[in-house]
Design a protein around this motif. Structure first.
Motif, short mmCIF file in Angstrom:
data_model
loop_
_atom_site.label_atom_id
_atom_site.label_comp_id
_atom_site.label_asym_id
_atom_site.label_seq_id
_atom_site.Cartn_x
_atom_site.Cartn_y
_atom_site.Cartn_z
N SER A 273 0.82 -1.22 0.00
CA SER A 273 0.00 0.00 0.00
C SER A 273 0.85 1.26 0.00
CB SER A 273 -0.94 0.00 1.21
OG SER A 273 -0.18 0.04 2.41
N ILE A 274 2.06 1.20 0.61
CA ILE A 274 2.92 2.40 0.63
C ILE A 274 3.88 2.43 -0.56
CG2 ILE A 274 2.78 2.61 3.13
CD1 ILE A 274 5.51 1.32 3.35
N GLY A 275 3.79 1.46 -1.45
CA GLY A 275 4.57 1.52 -2.68
C GLY A 275 5.75 0.59 -2.74
N ILE A 276 5.96 -0.27 -1.76
CA ILE A 276 7.09 -1.20 -1.74
C ILE A 276 6.56 -2.56 -2.11
CG2 ILE A 276 8.88 -2.25 -0.33
CD1 ILE A 276 8.75 0.27 1.42
N THR A 277 6.96 -3.01 -3.28
CA THR A 277 6.46 -4.30 -3.76
C THR A 277 7.56 -5.36 -3.79
OG1 THR A 277 6.85 -3.58 -6.02
CG2 THR A 277 4.64 -3.22 -5.12
N ASP A 278 8.72 -4.99 -4.28
CA ASP A 278 9.81 -5.95 -4.44
C ASP A 278 10.70 -5.90 -3.19
OD1 ASP A 278 11.43 -7.82 -5.41
OD2 ASP A 278 12.25 -6.62 -7.07
N ILE A 279 10.41 -6.75 -2.23
CA ILE A 279 11.13 -6.71 -0.95
C ILE A 279 12.36 -7.60 -1.00
CG2 ILE A 279 10.93 -7.19 1.52
CD1 ILE A 279 7.91 -6.68 1.17
N LEU A 288 15.62 2.95 1.30
CA LEU A 288 14.33 2.29 1.54
C LEU A 288 13.75 2.69 2.88
CD1 LEU A 288 12.22 0.22 0.65
CD2 LEU A 288 13.63 -1.56 1.69
N ILE A 289 14.63 2.76 3.88
CA ILE A 289 14.15 3.10 5.23
C ILE A 289 13.64 4.53 5.26
CG2 ILE A 289 14.86 3.35 7.64
CD1 ILE A 289 16.93 1.12 7.07
N GLU A 290 14.38 5.42 4.52
CA GLU A 290 13.92 6.81 4.48
C GLU A 290 12.55 6.92 3.80
OE1 GLU A 290 16.95 8.96 2.56
OE2 GLU A 290 18.42 8.76 4.20
N ARG A 291 12.39 6.16 2.72
CA ARG A 291 11.10 6.18 2.03
C ARG A 291 9.98 5.68 2.95
NH1 ARG A 291 11.60 2.83 -3.31
NH2 ARG A 291 9.36 3.34 -3.34
N VAL A 292 10.32 4.62 3.69
CA VAL A 292 9.32 4.09 4.62
C VAL A 292 8.96 5.12 5.67
CG1 VAL A 292 8.91 2.36 6.40
CG2 VAL A 292 9.92 1.68 4.22
N GLN A 293 9.99 5.82 6.19
CA GLN A 293 9.72 6.84 7.20
C GLN A 293 8.89 7.98 6.62
OE1 GLN A 293 13.51 7.98 8.78
NE2 GLN A 293 13.77 6.08 10.01
N ARG A 294 9.26 8.39 5.37
CA ARG A 294 8.47 9.46 4.75
C ARG A 294 7.01 9.03 4.56
NH1 ARG A 294 13.13 10.12 1.51
NH2 ARG A 294 12.14 8.99 -0.20
N ASN A 295 6.87 7.80 4.10
CA ASN A 295 5.48 7.32 3.92
C ASN A 295 4.73 7.25 5.24
OD1 ASN A 295 5.67 6.94 1.11
ND2 ASN A 295 6.68 4.97 1.38
N ILE A 296 5.46 6.85 6.29
CA ILE A 296 4.80 6.77 7.60
C ILE A 296 4.41 8.16 8.08
CG2 ILE A 296 5.21 6.23 10.04
CD1 ILE A 296 6.93 3.85 9.00
N SER A 297 5.34 9.15 7.88
CA SER A 297 5.01 10.52 8.30
C SER A 297 3.83 11.08 7.50
CB SER A 297 6.23 11.42 8.12
OG SER A 297 6.61 11.46 6.74
N SER A 298 3.80 10.77 6.17
CA SER A 298 2.65 11.23 5.37
C SER A 298 1.36 10.56 5.84
CB SER A 298 2.89 10.92 3.90
OG SER A 298 2.96 9.51 3.69
N LEU A 299 1.47 9.28 6.20
CA LEU A 299 0.28 8.60 6.73
C LEU A 299 -0.18 9.23 8.03
CD1 LEU A 299 1.16 4.85 6.02
CD2 LEU A 299 -0.65 6.18 4.96
N HIS A 300 0.79 9.63 8.89
CA HIS A 300 0.42 10.30 10.14
C HIS A 300 -0.29 11.62 9.86
CE1 HIS A 300 2.01 7.63 13.17
NE2 HIS A 300 3.20 7.55 12.54
N ARG A 301 0.26 12.39 8.88
CA ARG A 301 -0.38 13.66 8.55
C ARG A 301 -1.81 13.43 8.02
NH1 ARG A 301 4.76 14.77 6.47
NH2 ARG A 301 4.04 14.32 4.34
N GLN A 302 -1.92 12.45 7.13
CA GLN A 302 -3.26 12.16 6.60
C GLN A 302 -4.22 11.72 7.70
OE1 GLN A 302 -2.79 9.29 3.50
NE2 GLN A 302 -1.75 10.71 2.08
N SER A 303 -3.70 10.91 8.64
CA SER A 303 -4.57 10.48 9.74
C SER A 303 -5.00 11.65 10.60
CB SER A 303 -3.85 9.42 10.59
OG SER A 303 -2.73 10.00 11.22
N GLU A 304 -4.04 12.62 10.84
CA GLU A 304 -4.41 13.81 11.61
C GLU A 304 -5.46 14.64 10.88
OE1 GLU A 304 -0.79 15.80 12.35
OE2 GLU A 304 -0.09 14.39 13.90
#
Length: 502
Positions: A273-279, A288-304
């Motif tokens: 769902s956050i865009g990581i398919t080929d693990i 990859l970790i930075e992308r995951v963190q960015r996606n998590i922060s964007s998800l937090h903003r969207q949730s807020e």
């Protein structure tokens, strides 16, 4: 009179009175139909008058109903003699006169149409009100009754395994050996329980060692065999308990593996769902970790943002709910009005269907009727009857004039005869004093005069007797038409019923 009876019966059928088509005379009608017809005519003439249409079973109640109808007829202006006997013990002439009077007092068709026009206007107005109310309900905004989202709680699942308890029964040594061999086979096939094979082999060796001891050739005592069986049973119980424990552990391990697989699938779904398919690829980027963190922060903003938006929507929902609570009595009042309108519409629809069925029945009955039942034909017949009556009156008037003329001529002739007799009497009386022949002539004249007077008186008496005979015959006909014998029988039967009731 048959035509008059047919006209009366036609009008009574138009008033929805159940009269057979074969009935052609009023005297053929039964008493309950006569009472129903009279009460229907009275209620049609004056709707405020309430008269029972059904004839009661009791004699006293019948007399009360018939006397009530008779009194109402007198109040309407019926001048002839009328009473309860007119309807209960009727004769043809009186009953015909009463129904002719009632039919003459029936309202005309124009008045009936005028009375039905306001009902049609009321019906159209009611339909218009119903359509307006439905249009207002459709234009108003509809809000669902449940606006708040339902919160669901996810709980943990508790797995409870029931360990089967093995019941030890009294077994023979051969059965014990067979069970031990089966346990060995199970322990060899089970991968997770490798340790269970060694005790089974030891037990098998012991059994194999002890097996020749169980033969009757060794001649051991029965006590040693029992002790050996008890030891073997204890070992069997311990092995079964260990087996059950291992099975429970194996089931728990399987369930934990299933949970781990489910968690792994959930993690894969989240990463997809956050865009990581080929693990598992080798060329995964270092960020990859930075992308995951960015996606998590964007998800937090969207949730807020979603939570803030949810709060604003909740406030709006509360406002709308408060306004709905304020408008609830008005809505309930409108619902009541709409329910009443629906009930009225349903009642009107049922009434319309009933009247439609009645109209169809009347059309069928009208189609079944033969010629001569139309109003124009009846009016034509009435006019013909009136013209015939006028002709008869003219003829009667002529006959009366002729009789008066004859009476005048008779009176003049009687006067002439009296004068001639007086003159002849005087002349013969004068001559009788002188001549004997004149005396004889005078005596013969007096005798002739007396005989003629007797003849005239006899003729008058025969005429009066003939008139009396005609009058008596007419009276006999009228009395036979009244059916006094039948009425007397009915009165006697009613009297016996009253005596039985008392």
């Amino acid at each position: 009179m048959e035509e008059v009876d047919s006209i009366i019966l036609h009008f009574l059928r138009q008033l929805n009175i159940n009269i057979d088509d074969e009935t052609k005379n009023i005297t053929e009608l039964p008493v309950h139909i006569i009472i129903e017809a009279a009460s229907t005519c009275l209620s049609t003439i004056n709707p405020s008058v309430k008269v029972t249409k059904n004839l009661p079973s009791g004699i006293s109640q019948r007399i009360e109903v018939a006397s009530q109808i008779a009194s109402i007829c007198k109040d309407l202006g019926y001048k002839n003699d009328v009473g309860y006997q007119t309807f209960l013990y009727h004769n043809e002439c009186e009953l015909r006169q009463v129904f002719m009077f009632l039919i003459e007092r029936l309202p005309n068709e124009g008045k009936q149409l005028n009375t039905t026009l306001p009902l049609a206007n009321q019906k159209s107005a009611l339909k218009q009100d119903i359509s307006n109310k439905i249009g207002e309900e459709l234009k108003s905004m509809w809000i669902p009754p449940c606006c708040k989202p339902n919160t669901t709680n996810i709980g943990d699942y508790c797995y409870s395994d029931k360990t089967p308890t093995s019941s030890v029964t009294c077994l023979t040594d051969e059965q014990i050996i067979e069970k031990l061999l089966k346990i060995k086979e199970i322990s060899q096939t089970n991968i997770i329980q490798p340790a269970a094979t060694e005790p089974a082999q030891n037990i098998e060796q012991e059994v194999v060692v002890h097996k020749p001891e169980t033969r009757p050739e060794n001649k051991k005592s029965l006590k040693e065999l029992k002790e050996l069986a008890i030891v073997l049973r204890q070992k069997l119980d311990s092995l079964e308990s260990e087996k059950n424990v291992m099975e429970v552990e194996f089931s728990q391990v399987q369930k934990s593996c299933e949970r781990a697989d489910a968690d792994l699938k959930n993690v894969q779904n989240i990463l997809s769902s956050i865009g990581i398919t080929d693990i598992e690829a080798d060329n995964v980027s270092d960020g990859l970790i930075e992308r995951v963190q960015r996606n998590i922060s964007s998800l937090h903003r969207q949730s807020e943002e979603l939570t803030s938006r949810n709060l604003s929507l909740m406030v709006e929902i509360d406002k709308i709910a408060s306004t709905m609570d304020l408008l609830e009595p008005e809505r309930s009042r409108c619902r009541k009005i709409l329910g009443n309108l629906k009930e009225n519409a349903k009642a009107l629809k049922d009434e319309y269907e009933k009247k439609e069925v009645l109209a169809n029945q009347l059309k069928e009955n009208y189609g079944k009727l033969r010629g001569g039942n139309k109003r124009s034909i009846y009016t034509k017949r009435i006019l013909e009857i009136i013209s015939n009556v006028d002709k008869q009156n003219m003829e009667i008037k002529k006959i009366l004039d002729d009789t008066r003329q004859l009476q005048k001529e008779i009176n003049t002739l009687e006067g002439q005869l009296d004068r001639c007799f007086s003159i002849a009497d005087e002349t013969l009386f004068r001559d009788a004093k002188k001549d004997d022949q004149a005396k004889k002539a005078y005596k013969l004249l007096a005798l002739l005069h007396s005989e003629c007077n007797t003849i005239v008186s006899l003729v008058n008496d025969t005429g009066t007797l003939a008139r009396d005979i005609v009058d008596l015959e007419e009276n006999i006909k009228t009395e036979t038409a009244k059916r006094t014998e039948d009425t007397l029988r009915k009165i006697q039967a009613d009297l016996t019923k009253i005596q039985e009731e008392n």
